[in-house]
Design a protein around this motif. Structure first.
Motif, mmCIF file in Angstrom:
data_model
loop_
_atom_site.group_PDB
_atom_site.id
_atom_site.type_symbol
_atom_site.label_atom_id
_atom_site.label_comp_id
_atom_site.label_asym_id
_atom_site.label_seq_id
_atom_site.Cartn_x
_atom_site.Cartn_y
_atom_site.Cartn_z
ATOM 1 N N ARG A 1 -13.996 49.518 -66.427
ATOM 2 C CA ARG A 1 -14.292 48.196 -65.851
ATOM 3 C C ARG A 1 -15.744 48.138 -65.398
ATOM 4 O O ARG A 1 -16.255 49.067 -64.784
ATOM 5 C CB ARG A 1 -13.387 47.916 -64.644
ATOM 6 N N THR B 1 -4.435 50.150 -75.755
ATOM 7 C CA THR B 1 -4.694 49.606 -74.415
ATOM 8 C C THR B 1 -5.293 50.645 -73.477
ATOM 9 O O THR B 1 -5.064 51.853 -73.619
ATOM 10 C CB THR B 1 -3.400 49.057 -73.793
ATOM 11 N N VAL C 1 -5.877 45.293 -72.270
ATOM 12 C CA VAL C 1 -7.324 45.533 -72.267
ATOM 13 C C VAL C 1 -7.616 46.563 -73.350
ATOM 14 O O VAL C 1 -7.188 47.721 -73.251
ATOM 15 C CB VAL C 1 -7.807 46.033 -70.893
ATOM 16 N N ALA D 1 -7.959 43.813 -64.457
ATOM 17 C CA ALA D 1 -8.699 42.824 -65.244
ATOM 18 C C ALA D 1 -8.143 41.424 -65.017
ATOM 19 O O ALA D 1 -8.905 40.446 -64.903
ATOM 20 C CB ALA D 1 -8.637 43.195 -66.728
ATOM 21 N N VAL E 1 -5.478 47.193 -66.776
ATOM 22 C CA VAL E 1 -4.906 45.942 -67.265
ATOM 23 C C VAL E 1 -4.609 45.004 -66.098
ATOM 24 O O VAL E 1 -4.955 43.815 -66.125
ATOM 25 C CB VAL E 1 -3.635 46.227 -68.081
#
Length: 357
Positions: free
Chosen positions: A191, A253, A234, A262, A259
């Motif tokens: 991220r 993923t 993601v 996000a 996930v």
């Protein structure tokens, strides 16, 4: 699918574990029940018994570990009808039920993250808990303060803050002024837009985050449905997809926590870390495994429950060197050691692939 665990309840404690966790679970699970059993209506122990041919969840003594863990869980659940041991169901029917509950806009649901870590098992546990609010934790989480009013205080935070998707116990034991070491909260490797913790100015110590960890959280299931509905996966970047292919893993993923985080970021949702009124409740996570950890675990739990912690531990969410000598575990995380481990995994994964295992 496994038999129903019962009707919808207000609060459930849901714990993910694997047979190879048994060496710490013998100590941590009774501790977790002491902290939380009196604050929930149901306890769901989600046991992922799937055997791996390589990686962290592979061991020659798997069957022995499974028998040890099963015996422990049978004793605990036999003494409390609200404790349910729930094997992760990998049938197509079960997978489709979880996909519809959390990933309805996705055509399929990966069973593992790109790095081979659990993915489906996390959402399966939340789905099976069948509660309005689910207190999820990993099997190694420790707790201090031990307030038996914390869940009621978390409910009040959910009610007062409509953007709160998650409420968590405080991230580590607070420092004398009620704060944490904000510099330790740096987000996830996958991220980019991590926002530092925000002091919320409530009547008790509390911080706001735009990310969540699958180590520990309370999830408001109704709010999830209303605000998110379906989680987009993601996708890993090229380097991570290549790694997944080389190690015979799914490249579809990133891990579950990325996930979830996000979607939080995209929709302006928050996680609140709440200490609560005295004595409060905080979590503590052991980041490594070594002989010293297993040897000292009963004393570590005793000191954490009683908040008898050294100054060097205050403000830190991971058990640090002020409590456990991690030097040998850290040596195993050095770059040469990690490269050597990666090479072993690469050879093992491709041997299993070539032999059709």
């Amino acid at each position: 699918m496994n038999a129903s665990l019962g009707p919808l309840v207000g609060h459930a404690l849901q714990i993910n574990m694997h047979p190879l966790d048994v060496d710490h679970v013998v100590e941590t699970l009774p501790h977790q029940l002491r902290a939380w059993r009196g604050q929930v209506d149901r306890v769901v122990i989600t046991l992922d018994h799937k055997v791996s041919t390589t990686g962290r969840y592979h061991a020659a003594d798997y069957d022995e570990k499974l028998a040890q863990l099963t015996g422990l869980l049978e004793r605990l659940s036999g003494s409390d009808t609200a404790i349910h041991v729930d094997l992760v169901n990998y049938s197509s029917e079960a997978i489709e039920g979880v996909r519809k509950a959390f990933f309805s806009a996705e055509p399929s649901l990966p069973l593992k993250a790109f790095d081979g870590g659990p993915f489906y098992a996390y959402f399966y546990g939340l789905y099976r808990a069948n509660a309005e609010r689910v207190l999820h934790m990993d099997s190694d989480m420790l707790f201090g303060g031990m307030s038996q009013r914390w869940m009621a205080e978390a409910d009040a935070v959910f009610d007062a803050r409509p953007d709160a998707l998650f409420v968590c116990p405080f991230s580590g034991p607070p420092r004398a002024d009620g704060t944490i070491d904000e510099s330790l909260h740096v987000g996830f490797p996958g991220r980019r837009a991590f926002v530092p913790p925000q002091w919320l100015g409530l009547d008790v110590p509390a911080y706001g985050f735009n990310a969540v960890s699958t180590r520990i959280f309370v999830l408001d299931m109704r709010r999830f449905v209303e605000r998110i509905g379906s989680l987009p996966l993601v996708r890993p970047d090229f380097k991570r997809r290549l790694r997944a292919h080389l190690l015979d893993q799914s490249p579809l993923t990133m891990p579950a926590e990325e996930v979830l985080s996000a979607s939080m970021e995209r929709l302006g949702l928050e996680r609140v870390d709440l200490l609560g009124g005295a004595p409060g409740m905080f979590s503590l996570h052991p980041p490594y495994r070594n002989p010293a950890f297993y040897r000292q675990l009963p004393e570590l739990i005793r000191r954490t429950e009683s908040s008898d912690l050294p100054d060097g531990q205050l403000g830190d969410f991971d058990v640090n060197a002020s409590m456990i000598d991690w030097s040998d575990a850290l040596a195993a995380k050095s770059r040469p050691a990690r490269l050597k481990k990666a090479l072993r995994q690469l050879i093992a994964a491709n041997r299993a692939r070539l032999l059709g295992q």
